[in-house]
Design a protein around this motif. Structure first.
Motif, PDB file in Angstrom:
ATOM      1  N   ALA A 201       0.828  -1.207   0.000  1.00 13.96           N
ATOM      2  CA  ALA A 201       0.000   0.000   0.000  1.00 13.96           C
ATOM      3  C   ALA A 201       0.863   1.258   0.000  1.00 13.96           C
ATOM      4  O   ALA A 201       0.583   2.209  -0.742  1.00 13.96           O
TER       5      ALA A 201
ATOM      6  N   ARG B 131       0.878   4.054  -2.975  1.00 14.88           N
ATOM      7  CA  ARG B 131       0.580   5.457  -2.675  1.00 14.88           C
ATOM      8  C   ARG B 131       1.601   6.400  -3.314  1.00 14.88           C
ATOM      9  O   ARG B 131       1.319   7.563  -3.540  1.00 14.88           O
TER      10      ARG B 131
ATOM     11  N   THR C  55      -1.961   5.368  -8.796  1.00 12.14           N
ATOM     12  CA  THR C  55      -2.679   4.679  -7.721  1.00 12.14           C
ATOM     13  C   THR C  55      -2.712   5.484  -6.425  1.00 12.14           C
ATOM     14  O   THR C  55      -3.188   4.995  -5.405  1.00 12.14           O
TER      15      THR C  55
ATOM     16  N   THR D 159      -6.214   5.807  -4.881  1.00 13.63           N
ATOM     17  CA  THR D 159      -6.979   4.569  -4.755  1.00 13.63           C
ATOM     18  C   THR D 159      -7.472   4.385  -3.316  1.00 13.63           C
ATOM     19  O   THR D 159      -6.771   4.697  -2.364  1.00 13.63           O
TER      20      THR D 159
ATOM     21  N   PHE E   3      -7.920   2.038  -0.622  1.00 20.30           N
ATOM     22  CA  PHE E   3      -7.468   0.712  -0.206  1.00 20.30           C
ATOM     23  C   PHE E   3      -8.237   0.244   1.022  1.00 20.30           C
ATOM     24  O   PHE E   3      -8.477   1.018   1.946  1.00 20.30           O
TER      25      PHE E   3
ATOM     26  N   SER F 141      -2.278  -0.008   9.554  1.00 22.20           N
ATOM     27  CA  SER F 141      -2.920   0.046   8.238  1.00 22.20           C
ATOM     28  C   SER F 141      -3.242   1.489   7.853  1.00 22.20           C
ATOM     29  O   SER F 141      -3.111   1.866   6.688  1.00 22.20           O
TER      30      SER F 141
ATOM     31  N   PHE G 129      -4.307   2.704   4.128  1.00 25.77           N
ATOM     32  CA  PHE G 129      -5.590   2.031   3.966  1.00 25.77           C
ATOM     33  C   PHE G 129      -6.705   2.930   4.487  1.00 25.77           C
ATOM     34  O   PHE G 129      -6.590   3.510   5.564  1.00 25.77           O
TER      35      PHE G 129
END
Length: 68
Positions: free
Chosen positions: A11, A15, A20, A23, A25, A40, A45
């Motif tokens: 992730a 980033r 992305t 995005t 997550f 996370s 995330f």
């Protein structure tokens, strides 16, 4: 549990990429302690779900993310 890096590292790397960076997550994991949730979030995330996850809950999160 990934062979080269964990999901947190993945992730973080995603980033960094322009394609992305925005995005949404969702972490889906077996670990649900406060430390895990914070880890996370630091990795980028937007959501942290602990297995088992109700399919309706996951689909609702995906639907909300698709609207943003």
């Amino acid at each position: 549990g990934l062979p080269v890096m964990d999901g947190y590292e993945l992730a973080l790397r995603l980033r960094e990429l322009p394609t992305t960076r925005a995005t949404h997550f969702i972490a889906l994991t077996g670990y649900g302690g406060d430390h895990d949730v914070q880890k996370s979030k630091r990795a980028g995330f937007a959501e942290h779900l602990v297995k088992p996850v109700a399919p309706d809950e996951l689909l609702a999160l995906i639907a909300r993310a698709a609207k943003t």
